[in-house]
Enzyme design. Structure first.
Site, PDB file in Angstrom:
ATOM      1  N   CYS A  64      42.827  48.900  33.741  1.00 48.18           N
ATOM      2  CA  CYS A  64      43.094  49.267  35.132  1.00 48.18           C
ATOM      3  C   CYS A  64      44.604  49.136  35.351  1.00 48.18           C
ATOM      4  CB  CYS A  64      42.312  48.314  36.035  1.00 48.18           C
ATOM      5  SG  CYS A  64      42.663  48.503  37.772  1.00 48.18           S
ATOM      6  N   CYS A  77      38.871  43.817  41.631  1.00 51.98           N
ATOM      7  CA  CYS A  77      39.264  44.902  42.523  1.00 51.98           C
ATOM      8  C   CYS A  77      39.770  44.363  43.870  1.00 51.98           C
ATOM      9  CB  CYS A  77      38.001  45.732  42.727  1.00 51.98           C
ATOM     10  SG  CYS A  77      38.244  47.183  43.655  1.00 51.98           S
ATOM     11  N   CYS A 126      45.256  48.582  53.518  1.00 50.22           N
ATOM     12  CA  CYS A 126      43.802  48.437  53.663  1.00 50.22           C
ATOM     13  C   CYS A 126      43.526  46.959  53.935  1.00 50.22           C
ATOM     14  CB  CYS A 126      43.079  48.893  52.394  1.00 50.22           C
ATOM     15  SG  CYS A 126      43.382  50.620  51.992  1.00 50.22           S
ATOM     16  N   GLU A 167      50.695  43.845  37.727  1.00 50.09           N
ATOM     17  CA  GLU A 167      49.506  43.343  37.043  1.00 50.09           C
ATOM     18  C   GLU A 167      48.648  44.492  36.528  1.00 50.09           C
ATOM     19  OE1 GLU A 167      49.368  39.312  39.775  1.00 50.09           O
ATOM     20  OE2 GLU A 167      47.644  40.635  39.829  1.00 50.09           O
ATOM     21  N   CYS A 169      51.741  47.959  47.936  1.00 50.48           N
ATOM     22  CA  CYS A 169      51.116  49.188  48.416  1.00 50.48           C
ATOM     23  C   CYS A 169      51.398  49.341  49.900  1.00 50.48           C
ATOM     24  CB  CYS A 169      49.611  49.144  48.183  1.00 50.48           C
ATOM     25  SG  CYS A 169      48.785  50.670  48.674  1.00 50.48           S
ATOM     26  N   CYS A 195      42.250  44.305  51.256  1.00 52.27           N
ATOM     27  CA  CYS A 195      42.909  44.315  49.942  1.00 52.27           C
ATOM     28  C   CYS A 195      44.115  43.385  49.912  1.00 52.27           C
ATOM     29  CB  CYS A 195      43.334  45.747  49.619  1.00 52.27           C
ATOM     30  SG  CYS A 195      44.307  45.880  48.130  1.00 52.27           S
TER      31      CYS A 195
HETATM   32  S1  SF4 Z   1      42.877  49.277  48.410  1.00 51.29           S
HETATM   33 FE1  SF4 Z   1      44.806  48.121  48.269  1.00 51.29          FE
HETATM   34  S2  SF4 Z   1      45.955  49.033  46.585  1.00 51.29           S
HETATM   35 FE2  SF4 Z   1      44.313  50.500  47.170  1.00 51.29          FE
HETATM   36  S3  SF4 Z   1      45.284  51.853  48.663  1.00 51.29           S
HETATM   37 FE3  SF4 Z   1      44.331  50.209  49.855  1.00 51.29          FE
HETATM   38  S4  SF4 Z   1      45.975  48.669  50.110  1.00 51.29           S
HETATM   39 FE4  SF4 Z   1      46.605  50.060  48.462  1.00 51.29          FE
END
Ligand code: SF4
Length: 462
Positions: free
Chosen positions: A203, A434, A214, A189, A210, A217
């Site tokens: 973006c 975000c 986090c 995306e 990932c 996220c």
């Molecule tokens: S915020 Fe999301 S995309 Fe960014 S590093 Fe952390 S887990 Fe990965």
């Protein structure tokens, strides 16, 4: 608990499952002190069956107080794939026998064109048609004005496309989320965010999923599926311009804040940013190309030394305790090390400010004490701070900080002389904001256990 040992095993394969189980095993035995994972007990025979005899060597400690992981475990077990300092070299931009043009820098295109017997001037004409305004050629038939033989050679030996358009979703505030299908069928995306002040930002994603996990996220829930190639990154910016410039105006800024940790795909991201700032091509100003990181310290250092693009660091906490929980990368690279590295690297640089991003999570990192600690932490680092409104998503346990509290937090920082901005949510009704990108499959990366003092704020239970 989001996954059982056996399901996680199928998801990530035997090797990485073994690593995850090692981690699960460790955290089971540390649950009273470190509170890492919310997981049901795994029996020792179960662990031994999957981990093999070596698992018997793991020494577990049951004492309390922030115990470190057992020495037999690597810190990378906290992530959904290894977080190494030895990044792979940029992938070879070839599809079969054809070279993938958008994976090449201009000097590489020039060299390749010459190797086929053509002049450097023709390389420049090709480059301008690939990246020049209102052209953005995506096949050799679109290369108007080029020599017929040269075009024929390009048709035979070059590939123009790395992405296929799948869909475009438009949010109520005008933000567009573009879905692209990759050669192997995976989906990424890209978000285009128009802004009233004549600035439109694209973006871009740097990975499918990932590894950083986090906790706030949505992309992190996917785990890491793979790195994007240079061409797949560059083409997001090219196609954003091609598809949307007539609707949203000139796209002036690029942020590497889509799916993935950009510096975990270092070589391809660095090369893609180099292509994006080329003055004869896409010609983004280096100051307007921002690469974001969750805090991979060695790669961040390298980035500051090798790139003239802007850097954003996703900070999101003012203590190691909170950051260890919401951003597990902090267990490998602590806040102190991260900030000291920035202080050292930036002291000699003129006119360069790092951007700190701070996603505000109600009851977790938004107190006045946090604001005061943040002021101390960034002392001596030339910086700007973005306070970002948290964008909830399916299954998220965090809540956004209320607007008046964000303003109050901003005021504390501003009164201390910080350069600070409030960033409200954009595109969240289309999951384009975000931290909302991607789509976790059936199996999610593990959620970490909420430390006791934050359970009330999250309405969570151990
Ligand atoms: S915020 Fe999301 S995309 Fe960014 S590093 Fe952390 S887990 Fe990965």
């Amino acid at each position: 608990m989001e996954l059982s040992g056996s399901v996680w095993m199928r998801r990530v394969g035997m090797l990485s499952a073994r690593r995850s189980l090692l981690h699960l095993a460790a955290t089971q035995f540390h649950s009273s002190s470190t509170n890492f994972l919310a997981s049901p007990p795994l029996s020792f025979p179960f662990l031994t069956k999957f981990l093999g005899p070596s698992s018997r060597c793991i020494s577990f400690s049951t004492h309390s107080s922030a115990a470190p992981l057992p020495s037999t475990l690597h810190q990378d077990d906290l992530f959904t794939s290894p977080v190494g300092d030895d990044e792979k070299k940029a992938e070879s931009p070839k599809k079969g026998s054809k070279v993938i043009l958008k994976g090449l820098t201009y000097p590489e295109v020039e060299k390749w064109v010459q190797s086929h017997g053509y002049r450097p001037g023709q390389a420049l004409m090709l480059w301008k048609r690939l990246y020049g305004n209102n052209v953005w050629a995506s096949c050799y038939e679109e290369l108007e004005g080029l020599n017929k033989d040269f075009k024929k050679m390009l048709g035979e030996h070059a590939d123009f496309k790395a992405l296929s358009l799948k869909d475009i979703h438009t949010a109520s505030d005008g933000t567009r989320k573009i879905l692209f299908t990759l050669e192997d069928g995976l989906i990424i995306e890209t978000v285009v965010i128009p802004c009233e002040r004549g600035r439109t930002t694209v973006c871009v994603s740097s990975q499918v999923g990932c590894a950083m996990n986090c906790q706030f996220c949505y992309t992190g829930r996917m785990g890491l599926q793979r790195n994007l190639s240079t061409a797949e990154i560059v083409e997001q910016a090219v196609l954003a311009r091609r598809l949307l410039s007539s609707e949203v105006g000139s796209i002036t800024n690029v942020v590497f804040m889509g799916m993935g940790e950009p510096l975990h795909n270092f070589e391809n991201v660095l090369k893609a940013s180099e292509i994006m700032v080329d003055e004869q091509g896409l010609h983004f100003s280096p100051r307007k190309v921002t690469v974001s990181t969750s805090g991979l310290v060695p790669q961040l250092k390298r980035f500051l030394r090798e790139s003239n693009c802007a850097l954003a660091v996703s900070l999101n906490a003012t203590t190691d305790e909170v950051r260890n929980w919401i951003m597990p990368i902090n267990r490998k690279y602590k806040l102190g090390l991260l900030l000291e590295t920035l202080r050292e690297e930036l002291c000699a640089r003129q006119n360069y400010k790092v951007l700190f991003e701070y996603v505000m999570l109600a009851g977790v990192n938004d107190s006045t004490e946090d604001a005061k600690r943040l002021i101390d932490l960034v002392q001596g680092i030339p910086c700007k701070i973005n306070l970002i409104s948290f964008n909830p998503h399916c299954g998220s346990r965090f809540k956004p900080t209320k607007e008046d509290k964000m303003i109050q937090f901003r005021n504390v920082l501003a009164e201390a002389g910080c350069i600070v901005f409030l960033r409200w949510s954009r595109g969240d009704d289309q999951m384009a904001a975000c931290g909302q990108l991607g789509k976790p499959g059936e199996i999610h990366a593990p959620l970490l256990r909420v430390p006791a003092q934050f359970q009330a704020a999250l309405g969570a239970s151990i």
